[in-house]
Design a protein around this motif. Sequence first.
Motif, PDB file in Angstrom:
ATOM      1  N   SER A 180      33.155 -45.210  85.553  1.00  0.00           N
ATOM      2  CA  SER A 180      33.101 -45.578  86.979  1.00  0.00           C
ATOM      3  C   SER A 180      32.875 -47.069  87.110  1.00  0.00           C
ATOM      4  CB  SER A 180      32.387 -44.860  87.784  1.00  0.00           C
ATOM      5  OG  SER A 180      32.552 -43.366  87.613  1.00  0.00           O
ATOM      6  N   LEU A 181      31.880 -47.445  86.811  1.00  0.00           N
ATOM      7  CA  LEU A 181      31.726 -49.042  86.774  1.00  0.00           C
ATOM      8  C   LEU A 181      32.785 -49.950  86.165  1.00  0.00           C
ATOM      9  CD1 LEU A 181      27.820 -49.421  86.438  1.00  0.00           C
ATOM     10  CD2 LEU A 181      28.938 -49.836  88.419  1.00  0.00           C
ATOM     11  N   PHE A 182      33.273 -49.493  84.951  1.00  0.00           N
ATOM     12  CA  PHE A 182      34.070 -50.214  84.519  1.00  0.00           C
ATOM     13  C   PHE A 182      35.531 -50.248  85.347  1.00  0.00           C
ATOM     14  CE2 PHE A 182      38.405 -50.097  81.763  1.00  0.00           C
ATOM     15  CZ  PHE A 182      37.986 -51.308  81.120  1.00  0.00           C
ATOM     16  N   ILE A 183      36.109 -49.083  85.884  1.00  0.00           N
ATOM     17  CA  ILE A 183      37.080 -49.032  86.671  1.00  0.00           C
ATOM     18  C   ILE A 183      37.016 -49.936  87.880  1.00  0.00           C
ATOM     19  CG2 ILE A 183      38.542 -47.572  88.239  1.00  0.00           C
ATOM     20  CD1 ILE A 183      38.073 -45.138  86.087  1.00  0.00           C
ATOM     21  N   ALA A 208      38.126 -44.092  90.366  1.00  0.00           N
ATOM     22  CA  ALA A 208      36.843 -43.770  89.690  1.00  0.00           C
ATOM     23  C   ALA A 208      36.450 -42.358  90.085  1.00  0.00           C
ATOM     24  CB  ALA A 208      35.723 -44.838  90.358  1.00  0.00           C
ATOM     25  N   VAL A 209      36.435 -41.978  91.231  1.00  0.00           N
ATOM     26  CA  VAL A 209      36.111 -40.530  91.635  1.00  0.00           C
ATOM     27  C   VAL A 209      36.962 -39.586  90.917  1.00  0.00           C
ATOM     28  CG1 VAL A 209      36.298 -38.809  93.647  1.00  0.00           C
ATOM     29  CG2 VAL A 209      35.357 -41.128  94.059  1.00  0.00           C
ATOM     30  N   VAL A 210      38.470 -39.842  90.944  1.00  0.00           N
ATOM     31  CA  VAL A 210      39.196 -39.013  90.005  1.00  0.00           C
ATOM     32  C   VAL A 210      38.841 -38.724  88.599  1.00  0.00           C
ATOM     33  CG1 VAL A 210      41.609 -38.723  89.221  1.00  0.00           C
ATOM     34  CG2 VAL A 210      41.300 -39.184  91.458  1.00  0.00           C
ATOM     35  N   ALA A 211      38.486 -40.120  87.993  1.00  0.00           N
ATOM     36  CA  ALA A 211      37.956 -39.987  86.613  1.00  0.00           C
ATOM     37  C   ALA A 211      36.564 -39.181  86.453  1.00  0.00           C
ATOM     38  CB  ALA A 211      37.713 -41.427  86.214  1.00  0.00           C
ATOM     39  N   GLY A 212      35.566 -39.428  87.334  1.00  0.00           N
ATOM     40  CA  GLY A 212      34.442 -38.710  87.779  1.00  0.00           C
ATOM     41  C   GLY A 212      34.818 -37.247  87.537  1.00  0.00           C
ATOM     42  N   ILE A 213      35.480 -36.748  88.535  1.00  0.00           N
ATOM     43  CA  ILE A 213      35.874 -35.214  88.483  1.00  0.00           C
ATOM     44  C   ILE A 213      36.482 -34.854  87.388  1.00  0.00           C
ATOM     45  CG2 ILE A 213      37.326 -33.483  89.615  1.00  0.00           C
ATOM     46  CD1 ILE A 213      37.184 -35.194  92.199  1.00  0.00           C
ATOM     47  N   THR A 214      37.485 -35.666  86.440  1.00  0.00           N
ATOM     48  CA  THR A 214      37.978 -35.305  85.376  1.00  0.00           C
ATOM     49  C   THR A 214      36.937 -35.103  83.994  1.00  0.00           C
ATOM     50  OG1 THR A 214      40.051 -36.198  86.019  1.00  0.00           O
ATOM     51  CG2 THR A 214      39.725 -35.789  83.660  1.00  0.00           C
ATOM     52  N   LEU A 215      35.954 -36.179  84.089  1.00  0.00           N
ATOM     53  CA  LEU A 215      34.862 -35.954  82.899  1.00  0.00           C
ATOM     54  C   LEU A 215      34.023 -34.919  83.334  1.00  0.00           C
ATOM     55  CD1 LEU A 215      34.179 -40.126  82.810  1.00  0.00           C
ATOM     56  CD2 LEU A 215      35.180 -38.555  81.249  1.00  0.00           C
ATOM     57  N   ASN A 216      33.720 -34.700  84.708  1.00  0.00           N
ATOM     58  CA  ASN A 216      32.793 -33.387  84.821  1.00  0.00           C
ATOM     59  C   ASN A 216      33.567 -32.188  84.447  1.00  0.00           C
ATOM     60  OD1 ASN A 216      31.142 -31.751  86.260  1.00  0.00           O
ATOM     61  ND2 ASN A 216      32.217 -31.427  87.817  1.00  0.00           N
ATOM     62  N   ALA A 251      26.819 -39.699  90.290  1.00  0.00           N
ATOM     63  CA  ALA A 251      26.963 -40.639  89.378  1.00  0.00           C
ATOM     64  C   ALA A 251      28.187 -41.760  89.667  1.00  0.00           C
ATOM     65  CB  ALA A 251      27.246 -40.406  87.956  1.00  0.00           C
ATOM     66  N   THR A 252      29.323 -41.194  90.104  1.00  0.00           N
ATOM     67  CA  THR A 252      30.462 -41.958  90.293  1.00  0.00           C
ATOM     68  C   THR A 252      30.095 -42.561  91.722  1.00  0.00           C
ATOM     69  OG1 THR A 252      32.044 -40.548  89.183  1.00  0.00           O
ATOM     70  CG2 THR A 252      32.812 -41.922  91.036  1.00  0.00           C
ATOM     71  N   LEU A 253      29.659 -41.962  92.663  1.00  0.00           N
ATOM     72  CA  LEU A 253      29.299 -42.382  93.857  1.00  0.00           C
ATOM     73  C   LEU A 253      28.032 -43.517  93.871  1.00  0.00           C
ATOM     74  CD1 LEU A 253      29.361 -38.913  96.239  1.00  0.00           C
ATOM     75  CD2 LEU A 253      31.283 -40.785  95.741  1.00  0.00           C
ATOM     76  N   ALA A 254      27.321 -43.303  92.996  1.00  0.00           N
ATOM     77  CA  ALA A 254      26.164 -44.109  92.732  1.00  0.00           C
ATOM     78  C   ALA A 254      26.904 -45.399  92.242  1.00  0.00           C
ATOM     79  CB  ALA A 254      24.964 -43.842  91.787  1.00  0.00           C
ATOM     80  N   ALA A 255      28.035 -45.502  91.313  1.00  0.00           N
ATOM     81  CA  ALA A 255      28.416 -46.496  90.692  1.00  0.00           C
ATOM     82  C   ALA A 255      29.062 -47.494  92.037  1.00  0.00           C
ATOM     83  CB  ALA A 255      29.549 -46.233  89.820  1.00  0.00           C
ATOM     84  N   ILE A 256      29.986 -46.825  92.963  1.00  0.00           N
ATOM     85  CA  ILE A 256      30.247 -47.414  93.959  1.00  0.00           C
ATOM     86  C   ILE A 256      29.297 -48.147  94.899  1.00  0.00           C
ATOM     87  CG2 ILE A 256      31.603 -47.322  96.252  1.00  0.00           C
ATOM     88  CD1 ILE A 256      33.028 -44.672  95.115  1.00  0.00           C
ATOM     89  N   LEU A 257      28.164 -47.533  95.148  1.00  0.00           N
ATOM     90  CA  LEU A 257      27.301 -48.067  95.897  1.00  0.00           C
ATOM     91  C   LEU A 257      26.509 -49.533  94.945  1.00  0.00           C
ATOM     92  CD1 LEU A 257      25.751 -44.792  97.678  1.00  0.00           C
ATOM     93  CD2 LEU A 257      26.676 -46.847  98.739  1.00  0.00           C
ATOM     94  N   LEU A 258      26.392 -49.151  93.757  1.00  0.00           N
ATOM     95  CA  LEU A 258      25.700 -50.230  93.124  1.00  0.00           C
ATOM     96  C   LEU A 258      26.745 -51.493  93.162  1.00  0.00           C
ATOM     97  CD1 LEU A 258      24.895 -48.398  89.664  1.00  0.00           C
ATOM     98  CD2 LEU A 258      23.253 -49.356  91.330  1.00  0.00           C
ATOM     99  N   ILE A 259      27.903 -51.500  93.071  1.00  0.00           N
ATOM    100  CA  ILE A 259      28.529 -52.577  93.581  1.00  0.00           C
ATOM    101  C   ILE A 259      28.548 -53.042  94.846  1.00  0.00           C
ATOM    102  CG2 ILE A 259      31.216 -53.483  93.701  1.00  0.00           C
ATOM    103  CD1 ILE A 259      30.461 -52.661  90.772  1.00  0.00           C
ATOM    104  N   VAL A 260      28.265 -52.110  95.924  1.00  0.00           N
ATOM    105  CA  VAL A 260      28.220 -52.742  97.175  1.00  0.00           C
ATOM    106  C   VAL A 260      26.886 -53.382  97.232  1.00  0.00           C
ATOM    107  CG1 VAL A 260      27.811 -51.885  99.648  1.00  0.00           C
ATOM    108  CG2 VAL A 260      29.582 -50.862  98.389  1.00  0.00           C
TER     109      VAL A 260
END
Length: 517
Positions: A175-178, A202-210, A356-365
């Motif tokens: 997610s962070l990479f994307i 990133a969310v689509v990737a997170g759901i797919t990996l899940n 974890a995907t949402l955490a990645a978004i907030l880490l960037i923020v």
Amino acid sequence: MFKHIKSDLPASIVVFLVALPLCLGIALASGAPLFSGVISGIIGGVMVGALSGSSLGVSGPAAGLAVIILNGITDLGGFDIILVAIMLAGIIQVIMGYAKAGAIANYFPSSVIHGMLAGIGILIFLKQLPHAVGYDAVPEGDEAFLQPDHQNTFSEISNMFSYISPGIVIITAISLFILILWQSKFIQKNKIAALLPGPLLAVVAGITLNFAFANSTTLAVSAEHLVALPVSSSTSSFWSNFTLPNFAALGQVEVYTTAIIIAVIASIETLLCVEASDKIDPDKRITPKNRELKAQGIGNIIAGLIGGLPVTQVIVRSSANQQAGGKSKLSTIFHGLLLLISVIAIPTLLNQIPLATLAAILLIVGFKLAKPALFKEMYGQGMGQFIPFFVTVVSILLTDLLTGILLGLLVAIIVIIINNFRTPYVLQVKNENNQKKYRLVLSEDVSFLNKASILKILDRIPKGEEIEIDTRQTRFMHYDVNEIIENFIEKAAELDIKVKTISLEHAINKKNIQKVN
């Protein structure tokens, strides 16, 4: 309103993704039904967003009021009773708006506002680290240092190393990479790729990996690490998520006390966030503060009527909106509509999003809000700016948002007082014919806080010397300072001190005064 829809629509998706877990987490931390947080997110987006004059500000349930609601539910006797207090708080905020109480925001020092942004940025970053590795003991969106489980921000980070989940770490990393890749010049130069929002990918990737990890014994993501949106099986069960206020509680004095507390805290947090949102606005637009209080008040009246949590403007979602490219309040309104559509149409799919995907978004923020360049810039502005800034940052990290800001304001006031003591004048000394001549130049504003320093310097003038008091730059002189100078002039004759004045009209006719034009 639709002028910037190409920017506002992608931004609204990002804000929606950030807001969803925060709404649920704040409801959980408040001891309220989970759906109440979503209700407030919808109201904050659609209703407050439409009425507000803020271009980037996003409103919704705030973590700063979670403790108030949690205690209120227990003390007042139920969630339906606290709803009455929330509705009354909204009425109070509307009255405050018409009373022009929004002017309070004009007295927040810039150093404290920057400290608030940086402090929230660091806090967001630290709070998301446990979610990024698979340790979710802290409710999403909880901003307090001390936690209900007797842990704190730093002990939670320490504990997370014992609960690292390989599958979640992989989801966070991808997610962070994307997210980082989609902000690079390489992607932004590609017109087609640039149209796709990085957070959505990133969310689509997170759901797919899940789904891909579901059958793995080591990589599978458990339900507690996924979004937990309430799912309604029928229309009747959906409407059962809305709670009506118990108006019989209007006879309880405690309800009015709680309403005042909610109104004051919600208004202060809103005004602080308005100032912060305006500072990060690239177009430097100014939000009408009194209109904002009215909009928030109407939002809280509606929240109280249909079972929502108190609404304030919140800096996490507002900064996410700005960083995602939001240009107008249309992105705020769209995010509220997306929340509404999601709980009706696709709650099951949304519940497959890893935290974890949402955490990645907030880490960037969080990183963007607390860039090292900001600390360097504030340090370059001098200690008078840097100290309140730094104290605000540290206080927010070690207490909570409101307490941290109040401590920052206190330090800013102390710095102002110290500066007033130090810089009310400039004293120049010259030697002419073996005689010292003193020249006292007063600053533009001389308040009663300057009494002690001016009195001290005048008392040090030796007998038989000469002093010139220059007040040409002075626009305001407090009566107490005026009185000190008059008393010195009268005393100077006895001490054989010759006094000259420039623009000191009240002293012109004294016997030992020489007027200098």
